[in-house]
Design an enzyme around this catalytic site. Structure first.
Site, short mmCIF file in Angstrom:
data_model
loop_
_atom_site.label_atom_id
_atom_site.label_comp_id
_atom_site.label_asym_id
_atom_site.label_seq_id
_atom_site.Cartn_x
_atom_site.Cartn_y
_atom_site.Cartn_z
N CYS A 8 0.56 -1.24 -0.10
CA CYS A 8 0.08 -0.13 0.22
C CYS A 8 0.97 1.18 -0.07
CB CYS A 8 -1.11 0.11 0.93
SG CYS A 8 -1.57 0.98 0.94
N CYS A 41 -5.54 6.00 -3.46
CA CYS A 41 -4.49 4.84 -3.47
C CYS A 41 -3.20 4.92 -4.35
CB CYS A 41 -5.32 3.36 -4.15
SG CYS A 41 -4.62 2.08 -4.11
#
Length: 283
Positions: free
Chosen positions: A75, A220
């Site tokens: 991430c 993201c």
């Protein structure tokens, strides 16, 4: 009996995370605890939980727990949050640190300002077009035709940034909430997939991401990287240049080398709060 634990909340472009420093105990959390912590009504609230564990290969090992209890390999926004926590807490200002992730050991370059680390530039490693978490029939072609009942076939780029992505260039951004849940579970992706809905602009990209295990999020980092990779592969944007990628929470800068060998991600990060929570028994 309730267990009490100190937690730290960080966000990168509105993509928010609970950070747990478990380097002392070396114990990770389970899926139920992650779901409870991410619950915005019953728990703390967040898109994910970042458990920081001991590492022999970096300052720490970051395990990313999604809001649904599943684990993500990587991430980008979360890693910036972890870097700010690790560096600000050290009392030092290193030029770079290494953090172990599910996508390997990644080198991170903090930028400093008032309040410590204000942004992080991450060497994200290679983008892969063939990987175990991409469609099993992949032969090096970067795209596939994705089928959704009642919808014409969608030409999608399959890109792994350690975690899987399905990138849809020129797909209306407003389709993310409708098509995202269906495409996340596309049968060609063995571990489900993140889905990017991308508008190609003259000077960059505008992207909405349906995140695997989270749904729609403000940003993201790996999705921004995968979208930039797809735009470069499609020859819609140049390689070896810093590209603007605008997400609902703000802008990231992504650089894609022509050989896809080391994608770079640069973006802001902020501390939100810290506190002590009582984890319900059975969690």
């Amino acid at each position: 009996m309730e267990a009490r634990e100190r937690i730290f909340k960080y966000q990168g472009l509105g993509n928010d995370f609970v950070v747990l420093d478990r380097r002392g105990s070396g114990e990770d959390i389970d899926a139920a605890t992650s779901r409870w912590m991410c619950d915005r009504r019953l728990g703390i609230g967040g898109d994910g939980v970042l458990a920081l564990l001991p590492s022999e290969r970096g300052v720490a090992r970051m395990v990313v727990h999604n809001a649904d209890g599943s684990i993500a390999e990587m991430c980008g926004n979360g890693l910036r949050c972890a870097v700010k926590f690790l560096v600000d807490g050290s009392g030092q200002t290193p030029g770079h640190i290494d953090v172990e992730t599910g996508a390997g050991v990644l080198t991170c370059y903090p930028s400093y300002g008032e309040g410590g680390v204000v942004a992080v530039d991450i060497s994200m490693g290679p983008a892969r077009l063939v990987a175990p978490n991409l469609p099993s029939g992949a032969t090096g072609q970067p795209f596939l035709d994705a089928f959704v009942p009642g919808h014409p076939p969608l030409r999608a780029y399959a890109v792994s940034m350690g975690n899987p992505h399905m990138v849809l260039l020129d797909q209306p951004l407003e389709d993310a909430s409708r098509l995202g849940p269906l495409l996340e579970h596309h049968p060609s992706f063995p571990d489900r997939t993140n889905v990017e809905f991308v508008r190609v602009d003259s000077d960059g990209l505008t992207v909405v991401v349906w995140e695997r295990g989270c749904g729609l999020t403000q940003a993201c980092g790996t999705g921004a990287c995968a979208s930039a990779v797809a735009a470069v592969l499609a020859k819609r944007l140049p390689a070896d240049a810093w590209l603007r990628v605008t997400l609902p929470g703000g802008d990231l800068s992504i650089r894609v080398p022509a050989d896809l060998s080391d994608i770079r991600l640069r973006g802001p990060v902020a501390f939100v709060f810290e506190g002590v929570v009582a984890i319900p028994s059975g969690r």
